[in-house]
Design an enzyme around this catalytic site. Structure first.
Site, PDB file in Angstrom:
ATOM      1  N   SER A  33       0.703  -1.301   0.065  1.00 18.04           N
ATOM      2  CA  SER A  33      -0.046  -0.137   0.216  1.00 18.04           C
ATOM      3  C   SER A  33       0.795   1.332   0.050  1.00 18.04           C
ATOM      4  O   SER A  33       2.046   1.218   0.358  1.00 18.04           O
ATOM      5  CB  SER A  33      -0.908   0.151   1.419  1.00 18.04           C
ATOM      6  OG  SER A  33      -1.633  -1.156   1.267  1.00 18.04           O
TER       7      SER A  33
HETATM    8  N1  SAH Z   1      -0.291  -5.070   4.087  1.00 22.51           N
HETATM    9  C1  SAH Z   1       0.253  -5.542   3.020  1.00 22.51           C
HETATM   10  C2  SAH Z   1      -0.505  -5.090   1.661  1.00 22.51           C
HETATM   11  C3  SAH Z   1      -0.795  -6.379   0.958  1.00 22.51           C
HETATM   12  S1  SAH Z   1      -1.968  -6.300  -0.427  1.00 22.51           S
HETATM   13  C4  SAH Z   1       1.570  -4.963   2.726  1.00 22.51           C
HETATM   14  O1  SAH Z   1       1.916  -4.072   3.572  1.00 22.51           O
HETATM   15  O2  SAH Z   1       2.487  -5.046   2.062  1.00 22.51           O
HETATM   16  C5  SAH Z   1      -3.083  -7.505   0.347  1.00 22.51           C
HETATM   17  C6  SAH Z   1      -2.813  -8.813   0.727  1.00 22.51           C
HETATM   18  O3  SAH Z   1      -3.967  -9.355   1.056  1.00 22.51           O
HETATM   19  C7  SAH Z   1      -2.340  -9.467  -0.727  1.00 22.51           C
HETATM   20  O4  SAH Z   1      -1.029 -10.067  -0.566  1.00 22.51           O
HETATM   21  C8  SAH Z   1      -3.295 -10.593  -0.748  1.00 22.51           C
HETATM   22  O5  SAH Z   1      -2.859 -11.880  -1.292  1.00 22.51           O
HETATM   23  C9  SAH Z   1      -3.835 -10.987   0.478  1.00 22.51           C
HETATM   24  N2  SAH Z   1      -5.183 -11.477   0.797  1.00 22.51           N
HETATM   25  C10 SAH Z   1      -6.398 -11.295   0.137  1.00 22.51           C
HETATM   26  N3  SAH Z   1      -7.299 -11.946   0.375  1.00 22.51           N
HETATM   27  C11 SAH Z   1      -6.815 -12.642   1.628  1.00 22.51           C
HETATM   28  C12 SAH Z   1      -7.509 -13.295   2.534  1.00 22.51           C
HETATM   29  N4  SAH Z   1      -9.037 -13.818   2.400  1.00 22.51           N
HETATM   30  N5  SAH Z   1      -6.595 -13.880   3.790  1.00 22.51           N
HETATM   31  C13 SAH Z   1      -5.369 -13.440   3.631  1.00 22.51           C
HETATM   32  N6  SAH Z   1      -4.952 -12.805   2.906  1.00 22.51           N
HETATM   33  C14 SAH Z   1      -5.495 -12.543   1.812  1.00 22.51           C
END
Ligand code: SAH
Length: 188
Positions: A33
């Site tokens: 993000s």
């Molecule tokens: N907080 C992260 C942002 C990651 S983007 C950072 O700082 O880099 C969101 C993430 O959520 C992705 O990696 C995606 O694979 C994951 N995601 C999506 N649905 C999910 C679920 N149901 N359970 C766990 N992870 C999930």
């Protein structure tokens, strides 16, 4: 946020953009993000030093590290095993000992350490995730982007003595939350 070097969490080809206020690709169709949104979500969460925090969407592990700076323990769930593994190695290397990473879907909650004082969802949900809300402790706070696959409102939910209050913190754009009670996997 000053204590966590974002450059460590982005791929080498994005190093020159690591400090720009933009989301960056981290592979597998996912993004880290933009720092402003990470700050906004963290501020809304108000994690306390004694708190146990659940993060849904480990991704790069960047937000996990920031939460680990603020709270007693962070449990973070990621559905992509390779992203989780990469985050695990990095967070270990950076010396975080108060983080537990799991591979799976956290959209329906993660009972291992429930209830949680704080819950942060870093992927966009079509609705308020009720199972997550159910695993929120008394006086807990849940921050989640809610909306369409493309666009969401950042929502802050607080479990007070007289029920749950809801506040909208503005428009955001997250990758979809995939799983039970959320979106279907469309090959990402
Ligand atoms: N907080 C992260 C942002 C990651 S983007 C950072 O700082 O880099 C969101 C993430 O959520 C992705 O990696 C995606 O694979 C994951 N995601 C999506 N649905 C999910 C679920 N149901 N359970 C766990 N992870 C999930």
């Amino acid at each position: 946020m000053r204590r966590v070097d974002r450059a460590r969490f982005v791929p080498p080809e994005s190093h020159d953009q690591a400090y720009d206020n933009i989301p960056l690709s981290i592979g597998y169709g996912q993004t880290i993000s933009q720092p402003l949104v990470v700050g906004l979500m963290t501020q809304a969460l108000q994690a306390q030093p004694s708190d146990r925090v659940l993060e849904v969407g480990t991704g790069s592990g960047y937000h996990t590290a920031i939460l680990a700076e603020l709270a007693a323990e962070v449990i973070s769930i990621e559905r992509h095993a390779r992203l989780s593994e990469r985050a695990r190695l990095l967070l270990e290397d950076l010396g975080y000992r108060n983080v537990r990473l799991f591979v799976g879907s956290g959209s329906g909650g993660w009972p291992v350490a429930a209830p949680y004082d704080r819950i942060l969802v870093t992927a966009g949900s079509p609705r308020i995730p009720v199972r997550l809300l159910a695993s929120l402790a008394k006086n807990g706070r849940l921050v989640v982007p809610v909306g369409t696959r493309q666009e969401q409102q950042l929502v802050l939910l607080e479990k007070g003595p007289h029920g749950v209050s809801e506040r909208s913190l503005g428009p955001v754009r997250f990758v979809p939350l995939i799983g039970e009670g959320a979106w279907n996997d469309q090959g990402d």
